[in-house]
Design an enzyme around this catalytic site. Structure first.
Site, PDB file in Angstrom:
ATOM      1  N   ASP A 194       0.835  -1.197   0.000  1.00 32.61           N
ATOM      2  CA  ASP A 194       0.000   0.000   0.000  1.00 32.61           C
ATOM      3  C   ASP A 194       0.876   1.256   0.000  1.00 32.61           C
ATOM      4  O   ASP A 194       2.071   1.205   0.271  1.00 32.61           O
ATOM      5  CB  ASP A 194      -0.913  -0.008   1.225  1.00 32.61           C
ATOM      6  CG  ASP A 194      -2.207   0.766   0.996  1.00 32.61           C
ATOM      7  OD1 ASP A 194      -2.313   1.474  -0.027  1.00 32.61           O
ATOM      8  OD2 ASP A 194      -3.106   0.674   1.844  1.00 32.61           O
TER       9      ASP A 194
ATOM     10  N   ASP B  82     -11.009   2.582  -1.946  1.00 30.22           N
ATOM     11  CA  ASP B  82     -11.343   1.696  -0.833  1.00 30.22           C
ATOM     12  C   ASP B  82     -12.853   1.500  -0.764  1.00 30.22           C
ATOM     13  O   ASP B  82     -13.620   2.461  -0.856  1.00 30.22           O
ATOM     14  CB  ASP B  82     -10.871   2.300   0.490  1.00 30.22           C
ATOM     15  CG  ASP B  82      -9.382   2.095   0.722  1.00 30.22           C
ATOM     16  OD1 ASP B  82      -8.688   1.661  -0.202  1.00 30.22           O
ATOM     17  OD2 ASP B  82      -8.925   2.379   1.847  1.00 30.22           O
TER      18      ASP B  82
END
Length: 570
Positions: free
Chosen positions: A350, A412
């Site tokens: 990430d 997300d």
């Protein structure tokens, strides 16, 4: 490409203000153009923007467009003279990557509708420079390489990334050719025979408050109810500090390596979230090695918030410099330790965008941010070793070509109708990449409300349908014991489809209302999406069976979802 458009593009001038000492030469190989820039003068020349083409192609200002962003969360749709962001994090606004002044910047891939179909302009590589397309509201187009002020020495030359120029009525065919060209230049880590990873992810129920007992609980439920979930992914929250990935937090007092061994002993595999390029100020890696980090103009480590989005947790973030040999050794050692000593093969990487941060100084001052990122990722790949699976997340898209096995292609997930539809559109726009450039990750399956996130039943139906049509990875994001019988059945259906490597849907248009999935075994699945809050009537062939009710996938199926009900009839 049509002869008229091709002739116009070939005739466009380059940088009219370019110095006489700089010679630019275009080299065409069919629809692929490479440009060479030679410094014929006696002094080095610093170049921030290398302009390849500049002018108008005569395309309608009302033409529909699609454009890629530099980072995963940015995409553009709308019209030439009125571009619109697809997601919530545009490159120029949130990430401050470009300073658009009277134009709109698109990175590396531009699609434009025209009377003959589609015009595709795209860079087939991203080894050294990022490619940009600047769209002006009066129809002017500039195509350039972002060279970041690097110096081209006397007698030296640069070669541009390859620019592919295609046109035709079949958008999917054009994008397939682009994918082939990219794979020729970068290779691909995705294998057509490799099973798509499936699993459970801790983030979307526990977020950073996750503890070892939460992992154990879901591990047990997974074994009893969802054995097809291969990986148990420990997300953000296990580490003591951002940057210190081998030091556990108090909630993992026995260490992550011990927990990973328990996961393997249960018959599945551990997976781990790592943000390899960032560190918070109090981390051991930052305190002990400040010289490893990208520097600011003052010669000190650069806080990311000074030049871009500063990070979503534990800011300010500082960025490891991928051009530094000791950083490369650190990253390789980190991932070798996680692989060989902790037994982890699946890594969700990430915050990768920060590895390609702009506005700072690298150890290798001649390197671009593309090169800095790619050197860091090459070290990570070497440390993770053969058989590992690297998932890029919040990543610079084109700079990651050939360096990850999977790629998150949307925001997300959040339990809301708006976010479900946003992610679906982001994923569908990038569906052509799936199983070509990398395995596509449309993010987790989330079917249960949280106190702070609540969606309506038709929103969850849309979310599920979009995941079917995306054809990507399947990771569950809910607390597994909370899933009721109907939700569990839907998850099992997704897992069965994933196991057969069913492709994503091929949509008629970029409105993404109607698409087809070619099912393994010869069946076909018609996907119908209603993006509005009012019912729509759709004509479809008779005899279709509802996807969720069908016993198999070797038949003619229909999947429908929408905020307003889709009414179909033969």
């Amino acid at each position: 490409m049509s002869s008229s458009l091709l002739a116009r593009l070939r005739a466009l001038p380059a940088d009219l203000a370019q110095s006489d000492s700089m010679l630019q030469t275009r080299q065409w190989e069919g629809p692929l153009c490479r440009v060479r820039l030679d410094n014929l003068g006696p002094e080095p020349a610093a170049v921030d923007e290398w302009l390849l083409f500049d002018g108008s192609l005569g395309i309608s200002l009302d033409a529909a467009i699609y454009g890629e962003g530099f980072q995963m969360l940015a995409q553009t749709m709308g019209r030439w003279q009125s571009p619109e962001p697809v997601g919530r994090c545009p490159d120029a606004d949130v990430y401050r990557i470009t300073q658009d002044d009277g134009f709109h910047t698109i990175h590396n891939l531009l699609l434009v509708a025209h009377p003959e179909g589609w015009l595709l302009l795209a860079f087939t590589s991203c080894m050294q420079f990022g490619g940009e397309f600047r769209l002006y509201p009066d129809g002017r187009l500039q195509i350039l390489m972002r060279t970041e002020g690097r110096a081209l020495g006397p007698g030296q030359h640069w070669q541009s990334e390859g620019l592919l120029c295609l046109t035709g009525p079949d958008r999917e065919r054009l994008l397939a050719e682009l994918a082939d060209r990219i794979c020729t230049e970068h290779g691909t880590l995705v294998s057509p025979m490799q099973a798509r990873p499936t699993g459970w992810c801790s983030w979307y129920h526990y977020y950073s408050e996750v503890g070892a007992e939460d992992i154990r609980e879901n591990l047990a439920v997974r074994g009893a109810r969802f054995p097809a979930l291969k990986y148990v992914q420990i997300d953000d929250g296990y580490q003591a500090r951002m940057g210190d990935w081998l030091i556990p937090s108090a909630k993992f007092e026995q260490g992550v390596a011990t927990l990973a061994a328990e996961i393997r002993a249960s018959g599945c595999e551990p997976a781990l979230w790592v943000a390899p390029f960032i560190a918070e100020p109090g981390s051991r890696v930052f305190q002990e090695h400040p010289e490893w980090f990208v520097q600011g103009e003052d010669g000190r480590p650069l806080p990311a918030e000074r030049v871009t989005y500063g990070g979503w947790r534990c800011p300010p973030w500082y960025v490891l410099d991928g051009t530094h040999p000791e950083v490369q050794a650190h990253l390789q050692h980190l991932f070798r330790t996680l692989r060989e000593q902790w037994g982890i093969q699946y890594f969700k990487l990430d915050a990768n965008f920060w590895g390609a941060i702009h506005g700072g100084r690298f150890f290798d001052q001649a390197a671009t941010r593309i090169q800095a990122y790619r050197r860091g990722m090459t070290a990570i790949l070497a440390g993770a070793g053969e058989g590992a699976f690297l998932l890029g997340c919040n990543a610079p898209l084109w700079p990651s070509l050939g360096l990850v096995h999977g790629m998150r292609v949307g925001d997300d997930v959040e339990r809301s109708g708006h976010r479900f539809r946003q992610i679906a559109r982001e994923s569908f726009c990038r569906g052509w990449q799936n199983d070509r450039l990398w395995a596509l990750d449309p993010d987790c399956v989330c079917l249960r409300d949280l106190p702070s996130q609540q969606a309506k039943p038709h929103d969850y139906e849309f979310h599920l349908a979009a995941l079917v049509a995306s054809g990507g990875l399947v990771l569950a994001g809910d607390r597994l014991q909370d899933l009721d019988q109907q939700q569990a059945a839907a998850l099992q259906k997704l897992l069965a489809l994933s196991a057969m490597r069913a492709p994503g849907a091929c949509f008629d248009t970029m409105a993404f209302r109607r698409g087809w999935v070619a099912l393994p075994g010869g069946g076909r699945l018609l996907c119908l999406f209603n993006w509005r809050d009012k019912p729509e009537r759709v004509t479809v062939p008779a005899g279709g069976v509802d996807f969720w009710q069908a016993s198999g996938v070797d038949e003619w199926l229909i999947l429908e979802a929408g905020q307003g009900r889709v009414i179909r009839y033969a």
